[in-house]
Write an enzyme that holds these catalytic residues in place. Sequence first.
Site, PDB file in Angstrom:
ATOM      1  N   ASP A  23      54.253  36.684  40.505  1.00  0.00           N
ATOM      2  CA  ASP A  23      53.269  36.724  39.483  1.00  0.00           C
ATOM      3  C   ASP A  23      52.898  38.222  39.426  1.00  0.00           C
ATOM      4  O   ASP A  23      52.280  38.837  40.047  1.00  0.00           O
ATOM      5  CB  ASP A  23      52.093  35.896  39.758  1.00  0.00           C
ATOM      6  CG  ASP A  23      50.660  36.388  38.807  1.00  0.00           C
ATOM      7  OD1 ASP A  23      51.028  36.673  37.639  1.00  0.00           O
ATOM      8  OD2 ASP A  23      49.618  35.526  38.941  1.00  0.00           O
ATOM      9  N   LYS A  74      47.403  42.119  29.537  1.00  0.00           N
ATOM     10  CA  LYS A  74      46.839  43.389  30.404  1.00  0.00           C
ATOM     11  C   LYS A  74      47.967  44.409  29.812  1.00  0.00           C
ATOM     12  O   LYS A  74      47.392  45.327  29.281  1.00  0.00           O
ATOM     13  CB  LYS A  74      47.177  43.008  31.973  1.00  0.00           C
ATOM     14  CG  LYS A  74      46.004  42.560  32.582  1.00  0.00           C
ATOM     15  CD  LYS A  74      46.402  41.213  32.610  1.00  0.00           C
ATOM     16  CE  LYS A  74      45.819  40.365  33.804  1.00  0.00           C
ATOM     17  NZ  LYS A  74      44.264  39.872  33.569  1.00  0.00           N
ATOM     18  N   TRP A  94      43.976  34.861  42.512  1.00  0.00           N
ATOM     19  CA  TRP A  94      44.993  34.235  41.628  1.00  0.00           C
ATOM     20  C   TRP A  94      46.196  33.601  42.369  1.00  0.00           C
ATOM     21  O   TRP A  94      46.559  32.369  42.190  1.00  0.00           O
ATOM     22  CB  TRP A  94      45.779  35.338  40.559  1.00  0.00           C
ATOM     23  CG  TRP A  94      44.623  35.849  39.639  1.00  0.00           C
ATOM     24  CD1 TRP A  94      43.873  37.000  39.563  1.00  0.00           C
ATOM     25  CD2 TRP A  94      43.880  34.973  38.553  1.00  0.00           C
ATOM     26  NE1 TRP A  94      43.084  37.058  38.490  1.00  0.00           N
ATOM     27  CE2 TRP A  94      42.997  35.693  37.827  1.00  0.00           C
ATOM     28  CE3 TRP A  94      44.097  33.707  38.172  1.00  0.00           C
ATOM     29  CZ2 TRP A  94      42.393  35.171  36.781  1.00  0.00           C
ATOM     30  CZ3 TRP A  94      43.407  33.101  37.091  1.00  0.00           C
ATOM     31  CH2 TRP A  94      42.440  34.074  36.499  1.00  0.00           C
TER      32      TRP A  94
HETATM   33  C1  LIG Z   1      47.356  38.090  38.621  1.00  0.00           C
HETATM   34  C2  LIG Z   1      46.965  37.177  37.569  1.00  0.00           C
HETATM   35  N1  LIG Z   1      47.473  36.045  37.632  1.00  0.00           N
HETATM   36  C3  LIG Z   1      47.241  35.115  36.818  1.00  0.00           C
HETATM   37  C4  LIG Z   1      46.298  35.206  35.821  1.00  0.00           C
HETATM   38  C5  LIG Z   1      45.605  34.127  34.772  1.00  0.00           C
HETATM   39  O1  LIG Z   1      46.316  34.447  33.614  1.00  0.00           O
HETATM   40  P1  LIG Z   1      45.947  33.675  32.481  1.00  0.00           P
HETATM   41  O2  LIG Z   1      44.437  33.679  32.203  1.00  0.00           O
HETATM   42  O3  LIG Z   1      46.781  34.029  31.204  1.00  0.00           O
HETATM   43  O4  LIG Z   1      46.204  31.964  32.564  1.00  0.00           O
HETATM   44  C6  LIG Z   1      45.619  36.622  35.911  1.00  0.00           C
HETATM   45  C7  LIG Z   1      44.444  36.804  34.810  1.00  0.00           C
HETATM   46  O5  LIG Z   1      43.801  37.803  34.832  1.00  0.00           O
HETATM   47  C8  LIG Z   1      46.043  37.283  36.824  1.00  0.00           C
HETATM   48  O6  LIG Z   1      45.263  38.839  36.937  1.00  0.00           O
END
Ligand SMILES: Cc1ncc(COP(=O)(O)O)c(C=O)c1O
Length: 368
Positions: A178, A202, A106
């Site tokens: 994040d 989550k 991510w």
């Molecule tokens: C740490 C992290 N950042 C970003 C995301 C992306 O999230 P989204 O699918 O809501 O765009 C996730 C998704 O699981 C994640 O675990």
Amino acid sequence: MSHATKRVLNFNAGPAGLPLPALERARDELLDFNGTGMSIMEHSHRGKAYEAVHEEAIALLTELLQVPKTQQVLFLQGGASLQFAMVPMNFLKAGQTAAYAISGGWAEKAFEEAKRVGSAVAAASTREESGVYLRVPKQADLKLDPNAAYLHTTSNNTLYGTQTLHFLDSGAVPHVCDMSSDFLWRPFDVSRFALIYAGAQKNIGPSGLVVVVAAKAFLEGAREDIPKILRYQTHAKENSLYHTPNTWGIYLARNVLAWLKSLGGLSAMELRNRAKATLLYGAIDGLSSYYRAPVERDSRSVMNIVFRLPNENLEKKFVADAEAQGMVGLKGHRSTGGIRVSTYNAVSVEDVKTLVSFMDAFAKKNPV
Ligand SMILES: Cc1ncc(COP(=O)(O)O)c(C=O)c1O
């Protein structure tokens, strides 16, 4: 609960299980919210009924996290991935460079988006040559230019099961984090961060909704030459009501936050989360000839516990046998394989004890 309702033990990585009391409350209020004769989804976002929910969700989050007056809570849309783009669009100005700590898949995605917007560098990376991540960056790994526009970090790496238990110190550089996969797992000092974002699916509520906690002064200094809808300041000025918000998502977040408060808030949640992780890592380490946790010890996540079995066939059998016993969501991420147990806030200590007994029995029944 009605006798027809059968709930599984849900160890999904996200969207993840929601606390049953929050869902039951939604069920009870679905057709007739507070005697208004309609669901909250059918109310105007400018009306009194919804306004009360919106304010309660913000107030609960502010109370649980002890958000100081210098910071503002926002409810946005577009998932955490939209934040990957919004952060550089708002805070990476011409002539500046943004710094990224790369700690997993991510973080890589966030970094890629920043490079599309402007200049961005990796201030630290724990990527192994093989492409995997076995630990989070430590302070000594960080090569941070004091003139950087901001430092972006990822507190918990959902795919690899690594987590930052001691936040990096960014000095005078604004710290953007994040926290999608570990927000609200414990109390922490919000004022250390210029901006925090977390996709809801989550620990907070349904997907699509994103919670942002930002320093007001940081938002005031953001770029203005971008589309209005993508400016944090647009949403901050209108208290997240610039346009129709995700009313259902915010309503469910309200239910989840009220449940968190009823359990004793974030300190109580931290004890519960640590107890679950101790049980699981204890089971893995106790049967170390059978189960193996690839992550370095001091980077082990409390939210996503990743481990391997002696071979992939046994891993497949483990997932299938667990599912037959009502435990779902245990298959590792498609890029990493293995087993991943996600133990977000809604997962109880009892759920984890059931899984640990299964792990013990599985290792005995399926020797190598
Ligand atoms: C740490 C992290 N950042 C970003 C995301 C992306 O999230 P989204 O699918 O809501 O765009 C996730 C998704 O699981 C994640 O675990």
